[in-house]
Design an enzyme around this catalytic site. Structure first.
Site, PDB file in Angstrom:
ATOM      1  CG  ASN A  12      -1.841   1.195   1.274  1.00  0.00           C
ATOM      2  OD1 ASN A  12      -1.476   2.295   0.889  1.00  0.00           O
ATOM      3  ND2 ASN A  12      -3.056   0.983   1.768  1.00  0.00           N
ATOM      4  CD  GLU A  18      -4.878   4.191   1.009  1.00  0.00           C
ATOM      5  OE1 GLU A  18      -5.473   5.291   1.047  1.00  0.00           O
ATOM      6  OE2 GLU A  18      -4.238   3.730   1.968  1.00  0.00           O
ATOM      7  CG  ASP A  27      -4.466  -2.115   3.492  1.00  0.00           C
ATOM      8  OD1 ASP A  27      -4.785  -2.786   4.497  1.00  0.00           O
ATOM      9  OD2 ASP A  27      -4.443  -0.876   3.485  1.00  0.00           O
ATOM     10  CG  ASN A  66      -7.841  -1.418   5.950  1.00  0.00           C
ATOM     11  OD1 ASN A  66      -7.048  -0.857   6.702  1.00  0.00           O
ATOM     12  ND2 ASN A  66      -8.191  -0.928   4.767  1.00  0.00           N
ATOM     13  CG  ASP A  94      -0.238  -4.093   4.390  1.00  0.00           C
ATOM     14  OD1 ASP A  94      -0.792  -3.507   3.449  1.00  0.00           O
ATOM     15  OD2 ASP A  94       0.020  -3.550   5.495  1.00  0.00           O
ATOM     16  CG  ASP A 149       0.077   4.679   6.234  1.00  0.00           C
ATOM     17  OD1 ASP A 149       0.177   4.368   5.042  1.00  0.00           O
ATOM     18  OD2 ASP A 149      -1.013   5.010   6.751  1.00  0.00           O
ATOM     19  CG  HIS A 150       0.285   0.245   4.499  1.00  0.00           C
ATOM     20  ND1 HIS A 150      -0.547  -0.775   4.919  1.00  0.00           N
ATOM     21  CD2 HIS A 150      -0.480   1.369   4.528  1.00  0.00           C
ATOM     22  CE1 HIS A 150      -1.751  -0.302   5.186  1.00  0.00           C
ATOM     23  NE2 HIS A 150      -1.732   1.000   4.954  1.00  0.00           N
TER      24      HIS A 150
END
Length: 255
Positions: A7, A34, A145, A147, A216, A245-246
């Protein structure tokens, strides 16, 4: 063969990182989430110069998924039957003898919210379709991802996150239903310890304090079990300036 999920949290911002990482990590297949780019603005020419062919399904500002591979992905699916979703979150394609399903799963916002209910419904409908894919393609990899942190050992503070979004029981049960079509969590296949994460909040020095979640995932079909060679999370890109942030989640397969 090295397969990765990352991501990037805006490909416009992270394109220099992607170029650098492709050059050093040398993955064969990369699923991005994303991307936050309309299709007309996707940098496929720049990516082709790096030795990758790509397919993508994007939209302005939000969401967006892409698949990069050494050979051109074919037999593309971007929408699944019964799921009327304008958000670009699904990209399924064949690369060689592999069927790759790249997912950017709905976040859900807050347990009990309308977005949370939509997340569970979205997962149920996507799982139905993945079951059909699994029936047609024995070498299936479902990655992205999700989530969802699968278990408490995938959460830096299980008490604080107990029954919160990304860690609630219904979300974890929905993930188990995805796995029940005949998929194995490749990272957990090799590493049974906790404390390893793929996402860290930008706030409160989340990465520096290792206050993260493993959300992930790279899931591989039972038919691929004999080919599983290694799996890990590459922390290096998370250390770079202005990172996503991943961090990339990686599976290596034997030929």
């Amino acid at each position: 063969m090295k397969i990765a999920s990352w991501n990037v949290n805006s490909l416009n911002v992270r394109m220099p990182h992607l170029k650098q990482w492709l050059g050093t990590a040398q993955p064969d297949i990369v699923a991005l989430q994303e991307t936050k780019l309309e299709d007309a603005k996707f940098p496929d020419t720049d990516i082709a110069a790096l030795g990758y062919r790509c397919v993508f399904s994007g939209q302005k500002t939000y969401n967006g998924v892409a698949l990069l591979a050494r050979e051109m992905p074919v037999d593309i699916v971007t929408d699944v039957p019964g799921l009327a979703d304008p958000q670009r979150r699904i990209l399924i394609a064949s690369v060689g003898d592999l069927r790759i399903a790249n997912l950017y799963v709905v976040n859900g916002q807050e347990v009990g919210s309308e977005k949370y209910k939509y997340k569970l419904d979205w997962l149920a409908r996507v799982t139905d379709h993945l079951g059909n894919e699994a029936a047609k393609h024995k070498n299936l990899v479902v990655l992205g991802d999700f989530n969802i942190a699968p278990e408490d050992r995938d959460v830096h503070d299980p008490v604080a996150w107990h029954e919160q979004i990304l860690c609630s029981t219904p979300e974890r049960e929905a993930l188990k239903r995805v796995e029940s079509i005949g998929l194995v969590d490749s990272y957990r296949h090799f590493d049974t310890e906790g404390g390893k994460y793929s996402w860290w909040d930008y706030r409160q020095a989340g990465f520096q304090r290792n206050r993260g979640l493993r959300i992930d995932l790279v899931l591989a079909s039972d038919a691929l079990r004999p080919r599983l060679a290694a799996a890990h999370i590459d922390l290096e890109p998370r250390r770079w300036e202005r990172p996503s942030d991943h961090a990339p989640a990686i599976l290596e397969l034997n030929a």
